[in-house]
Design a protein around this motif. Structure first.
Motif, PDB file in Angstrom:
ATOM      1  N   UNK A  86      16.498  28.328 -29.659  1.00 22.59           N
ATOM      2  CA  UNK A  86      16.503  27.448 -30.122  1.00 22.59           C
ATOM      3  C   UNK A  86      17.392  28.430 -31.463  1.00 22.59           C
ATOM      4  N   UNK A  87      18.565  29.467 -31.783  1.00 23.94           N
ATOM      5  CA  UNK A  87      19.090  29.920 -32.604  1.00 23.94           C
ATOM      6  C   UNK A  87      20.088  29.284 -33.481  1.00 23.94           C
ATOM      7  N   UNK A  88      19.838  29.674 -35.550  1.00 16.59           N
ATOM      8  CA  UNK A  88      20.929  28.942 -36.200  1.00 16.59           C
ATOM      9  C   UNK A  88      20.714  27.107 -36.031  1.00 16.59           C
ATOM     10  N   UNK A  89      21.611  26.708 -37.250  1.00 21.49           N
ATOM     11  CA  UNK A  89      21.302  25.167 -36.656  1.00 21.49           C
ATOM     12  C   UNK A  89      22.244  24.555 -36.321  1.00 21.49           C
ATOM     13  N   UNK A  90      23.265  24.910 -35.580  1.00 16.17           N
ATOM     14  CA  UNK A  90      24.237  24.484 -34.434  1.00 16.17           C
ATOM     15  C   UNK A  90      23.315  24.946 -33.343  1.00 16.17           C
ATOM     16  N   UNK A  91      22.354  25.439 -33.074  1.00 16.42           N
ATOM     17  CA  UNK A  91      21.670  26.009 -32.109  1.00 16.42           C
ATOM     18  C   UNK A  91      20.395  25.106 -32.370  1.00 16.42           C
ATOM     19  N   UNK A  92      19.802  24.011 -32.432  1.00 14.24           N
ATOM     20  CA  UNK A  92      19.088  23.427 -32.923  1.00 14.24           C
ATOM     21  C   UNK A  92      17.768  24.145 -33.428  1.00 14.24           C
ATOM     22  N   UNK A  93      18.245  25.277 -33.926  1.00 16.91           N
ATOM     23  CA  UNK A  93      16.806  25.478 -35.074  1.00 16.91           C
ATOM     24  C   UNK A  93      16.598  24.924 -36.023  1.00 16.91           C
ATOM     25  N   UNK A  94      15.055  24.834 -36.086  1.00 16.08           N
ATOM     26  CA  UNK A  94      14.811  23.306 -37.670  1.00 16.08           C
ATOM     27  C   UNK A  94      14.020  24.859 -38.289  1.00 16.08           C
ATOM     28  N   UNK A  95      13.177  25.722 -37.581  1.00 12.99           N
ATOM     29  CA  UNK A  95      12.263  26.491 -38.229  1.00 12.99           C
ATOM     30  C   UNK A  95      12.626  27.982 -38.622  1.00 12.99           C
ATOM     31  N   UNK A  96      12.972  28.747 -39.632  1.00 15.69           N
ATOM     32  CA  UNK A  96      13.816  29.639 -39.545  1.00 15.69           C
ATOM     33  C   UNK A  96      12.833  31.285 -40.086  1.00 15.69           C
ATOM     34  N   UNK A  97      11.835  31.006 -38.682  1.00 17.55           N
ATOM     35  CA  UNK A  97      11.028  31.900 -37.619  1.00 17.55           C
ATOM     36  C   UNK A  97      10.956  32.100 -36.298  1.00 17.55           C
ATOM     37  N   UNK A  98      11.707  33.432 -35.669  1.00 16.96           N
ATOM     38  CA  UNK A  98      11.981  33.039 -34.649  1.00 16.96           C
ATOM     39  C   UNK A  98      10.469  32.741 -33.665  1.00 16.96           C
ATOM     40  N   UNK A  99      10.986  31.769 -32.760  1.00 19.74           N
ATOM     41  CA  UNK A  99       9.662  31.493 -32.129  1.00 19.74           C
ATOM     42  C   UNK A  99      10.267  30.871 -30.652  1.00 19.74           C
ATOM     43  N   UNK A 100       9.905  30.578 -29.331  1.00 23.39           N
ATOM     44  CA  UNK A 100      10.216  30.523 -28.177  1.00 23.39           C
ATOM     45  C   UNK A 100       9.301  28.580 -28.360  1.00 23.39           C
ATOM     46  N   UNK A 101       9.635  27.946 -27.526  1.00 23.91           N
ATOM     47  CA  UNK A 101       9.471  26.959 -26.708  1.00 23.91           C
ATOM     48  C   UNK A 101       9.507  26.832 -24.957  1.00 23.91           C
ATOM     49  N   UNK A 102       7.667  26.715 -24.913  1.00 29.05           N
ATOM     50  CA  UNK A 102       7.366  27.340 -23.690  1.00 29.05           C
ATOM     51  C   UNK A 102       7.031  25.023 -23.072  1.00 29.05           C
ATOM     52  N   UNK A 103       8.119  24.681 -22.029  1.00 25.07           N
ATOM     53  CA  UNK A 103       7.617  23.448 -21.739  1.00 25.07           C
ATOM     54  C   UNK A 103       7.711  23.159 -20.076  1.00 25.07           C
ATOM     55  N   UNK A 104       6.863  22.228 -19.916  1.00 29.54           N
ATOM     56  CA  UNK A 104       6.598  22.388 -18.615  1.00 29.54           C
ATOM     57  C   UNK A 104       5.098  20.734 -18.746  1.00 29.54           C
ATOM     58  N   UNK A 105       5.168  20.430 -17.560  1.00 28.98           N
ATOM     59  CA  UNK A 105       4.079  19.873 -16.985  1.00 28.98           C
ATOM     60  C   UNK A 105       4.285  18.577 -16.523  1.00 28.98           C
ATOM     61  N   UNK A 106       6.294  18.859 -16.217  1.00 30.53           N
ATOM     62  CA  UNK A 106       6.371  17.883 -15.445  1.00 30.53           C
ATOM     63  C   UNK A 106       8.001  18.429 -14.901  1.00 30.53           C
ATOM     64  N   UNK A 107       8.807  17.457 -14.091  1.00 31.91           N
ATOM     65  CA  UNK A 107      10.820  17.585 -13.877  1.00 31.91           C
ATOM     66  C   UNK A 107      10.708  17.826 -15.375  1.00 31.91           C
ATOM     67  N   UNK A 108      11.719  18.647 -15.409  1.00 37.07           N
ATOM     68  CA  UNK A 108      12.365  18.839 -16.740  1.00 37.07           C
ATOM     69  C   UNK A 108      14.323  18.657 -15.909  1.00 37.07           C
ATOM     70  N   UNK A 109      14.715  17.805 -16.501  1.00 39.86           N
ATOM     71  CA  UNK A 109      16.370  17.642 -15.943  1.00 39.86           C
ATOM     72  C   UNK A 109      17.452  18.576 -16.298  1.00 39.86           C
ATOM     73  N   UNK A 110      18.196  18.681 -15.636  1.00 38.94           N
ATOM     74  CA  UNK A 110      19.310  20.177 -16.630  1.00 38.94           C
ATOM     75  C   UNK A 110      19.340  19.999 -17.906  1.00 38.94           C
ATOM     76  N   UNK A 111      20.043  20.835 -17.996  1.00 38.97           N
ATOM     77  CA  UNK A 111      20.086  20.994 -20.062  1.00 38.97           C
ATOM     78  C   UNK A 111      21.657  20.313 -20.327  1.00 38.97           C
TER      79      UNK A 111
END
Length: 115
Positions: A86-111
């Motif tokens: 997530x990049x910037x406030x409108x992109x959903x960034x809450x912590x302003x230290x660049x980071x990546x979320x890795x999500x899995x372990x279930x079928x993820x729906x479309x964005x």
């Protein structure tokens, strides 16, 4: 600097570490959005993707390599996972230290662009 991720890197705030190199730290998200939810961060403070400089892109490559390693280690590499920055406030960034979320372990729906 009052950055929660920098404090985690320093050890001032505990985390559930999954993987660590000299330049990258991976730990479990304390508010998981999926059965597998890890955060992958560079140890160097870079506020967002927009703040990355030419000299930072090799480090960001290490971050992506750590994401690949983590997906394998957590058993989601074959079934699939989502990697989000997530990049910037409108992109959903809450912590302003660049980071990546890795999500899995279930079928993820479309964005949903309207989310």
């Amino acid at each position: 600097m009052d950055c929660i991720f920098c404090k985690i890197i320093e050890g001032a705030i505990p985390s559930s570490k999954i993987y660590e190199t000299d330049n990258v730290l991976v730990f479990r998200d304390i508010q998981p959005a999926a059965p597998v939810h890890a955060l992958i961060i560079p140890k160097k403070h870079i506020a967002s993707m927009n703040d990355a400089k030419d000299g930072d892109f090799a480090l960001l490559g290490e971050v992506l390599a750590a994401a690949q390693h983590t997906a394998q280690e957590l058993g989601v590499a074959d079934s699939g996972y989502r990697l989000i920055n997530n990049c910037g406030a409108d992109g959903g960034q809450v912590v302003f230290h660049i980071h990546f979320h890795l999500l899995g372990g279930e079928k993820l729906g479309p964005l949903n662009a309207k989310a």
